[in-house]
Design a protein around this motif. Structure first.
Motif, short mmCIF file in Angstrom:
data_model
loop_
_atom_site.label_atom_id
_atom_site.label_comp_id
_atom_site.label_asym_id
_atom_site.label_seq_id
_atom_site.Cartn_x
_atom_site.Cartn_y
_atom_site.Cartn_z
N LYS A 77 0.85 -1.06 0.08
CA LYS A 77 0.02 -0.11 0.05
C LYS A 77 0.78 1.05 0.09
N GLN A 78 1.83 1.13 0.57
CA GLN A 78 2.96 2.42 0.84
C GLN A 78 3.72 2.61 -0.19
N ILE A 79 4.37 1.47 -1.14
CA ILE A 79 5.15 1.64 -2.13
C ILE A 79 4.62 1.74 -3.51
N PHE A 80 3.33 1.05 -3.63
CA PHE A 80 2.88 1.10 -4.85
C PHE A 80 2.51 2.51 -5.43
N PRO A 81 1.94 3.52 -4.84
CA PRO A 81 1.95 4.80 -5.39
C PRO A 81 3.28 5.48 -5.96
N TRP A 82 4.41 5.22 -5.51
CA TRP A 82 5.42 5.50 -6.11
C TRP A 82 5.94 4.63 -7.59
N VAL A 112 16.97 10.81 -7.70
CA VAL A 112 17.41 11.03 -6.56
C VAL A 112 16.12 10.78 -5.66
N VAL A 113 15.13 11.27 -5.87
CA VAL A 113 13.79 11.04 -5.20
C VAL A 113 13.63 9.72 -4.70
N ALA A 114 13.99 8.68 -6.02
CA ALA A 114 13.45 7.32 -5.60
C ALA A 114 14.54 6.84 -4.68
N VAL A 115 15.65 7.21 -4.58
CA VAL A 115 16.84 6.62 -3.91
C VAL A 115 16.52 7.28 -2.24
N VAL A 116 15.94 8.41 -2.39
CA VAL A 116 15.93 9.04 -1.01
C VAL A 116 14.50 8.21 -0.29
N MET A 117 13.61 7.99 -1.14
CA MET A 117 12.51 7.35 -0.65
C MET A 117 12.65 5.72 -0.26
N ILE A 118 13.69 5.12 -1.17
CA ILE A 118 14.09 3.91 -0.65
C ILE A 118 14.69 3.92 1.05
N SER A 157 25.68 4.81 -6.25
CA SER A 157 25.70 4.33 -7.66
C SER A 157 24.23 4.07 -8.28
N LYS A 158 23.32 3.77 -7.20
CA LYS A 158 22.06 3.53 -7.93
C LYS A 158 21.38 4.79 -8.40
N ILE A 159 21.66 5.75 -7.78
CA ILE A 159 21.33 7.24 -8.45
C ILE A 159 21.58 7.57 -9.95
N LEU A 160 23.22 7.16 -10.06
CA LEU A 160 23.76 7.35 -11.23
C LEU A 160 23.19 6.43 -12.21
N SER A 161 22.96 5.00 -11.82
CA SER A 161 22.66 4.01 -12.63
C SER A 161 21.12 4.35 -13.28
N MET A 181 9.84 -0.61 -11.53
CA MET A 181 10.07 -1.68 -11.05
C MET A 181 11.21 -1.92 -10.05
N LEU A 182 12.26 -1.27 -10.49
CA LEU A 182 13.64 -1.37 -9.72
C LEU A 182 13.65 -0.39 -8.71
N THR A 183 12.55 0.67 -8.67
CA THR A 183 12.59 1.38 -7.52
C THR A 183 11.80 0.58 -6.44
N MET A 184 10.69 0.04 -6.99
CA MET A 184 9.81 -0.87 -6.15
C MET A 184 10.67 -1.98 -5.41
N VAL A 185 11.44 -2.76 -6.16
CA VAL A 185 12.15 -3.75 -5.72
C VAL A 185 13.15 -3.29 -4.65
#
Lengths: 335, 244, 75
Positions: free
Chosen positions: A122-127, A209-215, A260-264, A312-316
């Motif tokens: 429920k929390q992850i899916f909106p992203w 950046v937003v994705a990695v920060v949210m991770i 490196s995730k951010i760069l990738s 999907m990578l963000t979600m995983v």
């Protein structure tokens, strides 16, 4: 039965007309065509400025064509949102049209999220949904004809000479038919009004950046301060002579891998979309008619796949952050 | 960085834009769609539940039908059995009645046959006596008086002399039952005499009379397991043995 | 012009890295297809992981491409 074939016939004539027009414009067969050879458009990595006056007077913040592209992508997402919410409000059990397609896509993504993230779905899916839809809108908006081709002619040092060819003023690469009289020695290029925002590194970096920060946020929300031991693992540093040091080193590597995730993330999306645009340019300049259609199809799939992969990578990664890592490290250390 | 086109204002614009888009998508796309999915899932679950209930009801109905069928079958079977039993009983009754009837008829017929035979033999005895007297008269030439002759013949046939059974004299046999066999049926008076005498001498409880012409004359009396042979055939046999 | 020539050569050399990514994607897809053939019920999970694996492998080629593009158009 009577409606659909009619539409098809109509579309067939349009395609035929486009082919004839293309042949007329780009080839010199039998002396009837204009024989305009398409030039290789200039490839410019940052978003091009549409105007030299900065927005709100902020230094370096010029109105660029990728900003227009961002507006287009946002518009598409907002229209989808309006369509879906009004469709659901109307009480229909199954959505139809575009919102039905969005619903089908999101249902598929929801299934994947449920299989991976478990109780944090429920929390992850909106992203996941946001990133996928926004990137998909950005990628596919680049396939609209006129995108990256219609614009203003600016002076550009790596461009091509501007010449008079009969009644037309055109950018010409030069060659046999060049009217030397009209050549003023300057070089020009077209700055398109519209460019897909996913070919702008600012956009992809912002997403990454937003994705990695949210991770990291999800990591702290699920595990509290224990999440820090993933990066700064001193638990076994003194109790186990050699493996403790290795664990600590692995923690530092995890910290590096987050950056490196951010760069990738950023370069994967940017590289794919920018390379797609360049590919279309190159193919278009090599074979004026037909060939580009095939690569449009390829770009269609690449745009969809990159959007889903980014989400999907963000979600995983988010799902991994919500699960414990301590025992995982033990295994890695002894392997 | 300049060559890559990355600058801070653009970057911040993109970040802010992404957050706005997150809110939009989460509120107006993900929210409604997850609500829709939830609703659909609930509907499907409801449908499955309904289907399950229907299946249950059907199973119950089937069970009920099976029960009713079994009851009906049991009832039918019991009815059939009852009917069969009744029919068998009726059949038995009829058969028994018929057998009894037949038995009675047969007995009656036998009795009639017996009577007839006895009557014929009685008639024969009179004639035989008359014939033998006539023959004797011819043979002897002398005329015994008629009464004496009859008494002799009667004695010959009945083995009864002066109210006593001849062979029982001094025999001293005793038994529970006695059987008297004569060559020709005895008269009622003779029977009564024989009976009285046999009963008195042997102490038997009952006497039965048989007729067997092969003994030619006299009486054979069997008391218990002893046989007293006072028959003419026995005497002839004894005579034949002596002559040899 | 020597710089231009060096740029072109450098961009071409940078794209050699795509060999690895191509082989990697091939191995990933080959393995995934074998797995799907052996266990068709797990197709969904395998596909998800396959796309993730392809994305990681492809990222290498994309890095090469980005480097090549940078050499050609930026520097």
């Amino acid at each position: 039965m009577s409606e659909k074939p009619k539409k098809r016939v109509w579309a067939r004539w349009v395609v035929l007309a486009a082919i004839i027009l293309g042949l007329f414009l780009f080839t010199g067969f039998f002396g009837i065509g204009l024989g305009i050879a398409p030039i290789m458009p200039h490839v410019y990595l940052p978003g091009e400025k549409l105007s030299e006056t900065p927005i709100l007077g902020i230094e370096g913040f010029y109105p660029t064509n990728t900003l227009v592209g961002l507006g287009l992508a946002n518009l598409i997402v907002i229209l989808l949102a309006v369509g879906v919410s009004s469709g659901v409000k109307s009480g229909k059990m199954v959505l139809t049209g575009i919102s039905g397609a969005v619903e089908a896509l999101l249902e598929m993504l929801y299934g994947i999220t449920e299989g991976t993230a478990g109780k944090w779905t429920k929390q992850i899916f909106p992203w996941f949904a946001t990133i996928t839809l926004l990137v998909l809108a950005a990628n596919w908006s680049g396939l609209v004809p006129g995108n990256e081709t219609i614009g203003l002619i600016h002076e550009y040092k790596n461009g091509h000479p501007l010449i008079q060819a009969g009644p037309l003023t055109t950018i010409w690469e030069g060659g046999a038919g060049v009217d030397v009289e009209s050549y003023d020695g300057k070089k020009y290029a077209v700055v398109p009004f519209l460019r897909p925002v996913s070919t702008d590194l600012n956009f992809t970096f912002a997403l990454a950046v937003v994705a990695v920060v949210m991770i990291q946020v999800f990591g702290f929300r699920s595990q509290g301060m224990a999440y820090m031991t993933k990066f700064w693992n001193t638990k076994t540093l003194f109790s186990k002579p050699i493996f403790g040091v290795i664990d600590f080193g692995v923690g530092i590597l995890e910290l590096i891998s987050e950056f490196s995730k951010i760069l990738s993330f950023a370069f994967r999306l940017f590289g794919n979309m920018f390379a797609g645009a360049v590919l279309l340019f190159v193919i278009g300049s090599l074979v004026p008619v037909f060939a580009q259609a095939m690569f449009y199809l390829l770009e269609f799939f690449v745009g969809l796949i990159q959007a889903i992969v980014f989400g999907m990578l963000t979600m995983v990664f988010m799902a991994q952050a919500t699960q414990g890592h301590g025992e995982h490290h033990e295994e890695e250390a002894h392997a | 960085m300049e060559a890559l086109g990355i600058n801070l204002p653009f970057f911040l614009v993109q970040v802010v834009n992404l957050i706005i888009m997150y809110v939009v998508v989460a509120k107006w796309i993900v929210g409604p769609i997850s609500g829709l999915l939830e609703k659909r899932r609930a509907t499907i679950a409801q449908g499955l539940e309904d289907a399950r209930e229907a299946a249950d009801a059907r199973a119950n109905a089937e069970k009920e039908a099976e029960k009713i069928l079994a009851e009906a079958q049991a009832k039918a079977a019991s009815l059939v059995r009852e009917a069969t039993e009744r029919a068998e009983a009726a059949g038995r009754d009829v058969k028994a009645a018929a057998e009894a009837e037949a038995g009675k008829a047969r007995e009656k017929a036998m009795a009639e046959v017996e009577d007839e035979r006895s009557r014929i033999l009685s008639d024969l005895r009179g004639q035989v006596a008359a014939l033998s007297i006539a023959a004797t008269q011819k043979l002897v030439g002398d005329a015994l008086d008629d009464k004496r002759q009859h008494a002799l013949v009667d004695e010959f046939f009945s083995g009864v002399k002066a109210g006593k059974v001849v062979i029982m004299e001094g025999a001293g046999v005793t038994g529970q039952s006695a059987e008297v066999t004569s060559a020709l049926p005895l008269t009622d008076a003779e029977q009564a005499t024989v009976k009285k005498d046999v009963l008195a001498k042997s102490g038997a409880a009952a006497v039965t009379f048989r007729v067997d012409p092969s003994i030619l004359g006299g009486l054979v009396i069997r008391v218990g397991d002893k046989v007293l042979d006072g028959s003419v055939a026995g005497k002839l046999e004894g005579l034949r043995a002596n002559l040899r | 012009m020597e710089v231009e020539a060096a740029k072109l050569i450098g961009a071409g050399l940078a794209m050699i890295g795509a060999i690895g990514a191509g082989a990697g994607v091939g191995i990933v897809v080959g393995g995934a297809v074998q797995a799907m053939g052996r266990n068709p019920d797990a197709t969904g999970t395998i596909q998800t992981n396959m796309i993730l694996g392809i994305a990681f492998a492809e990222a290498i080629a994309i890095y090469c491409l980005v480097v090549a593009l940078l050499i050609l158009f930026v520097f």
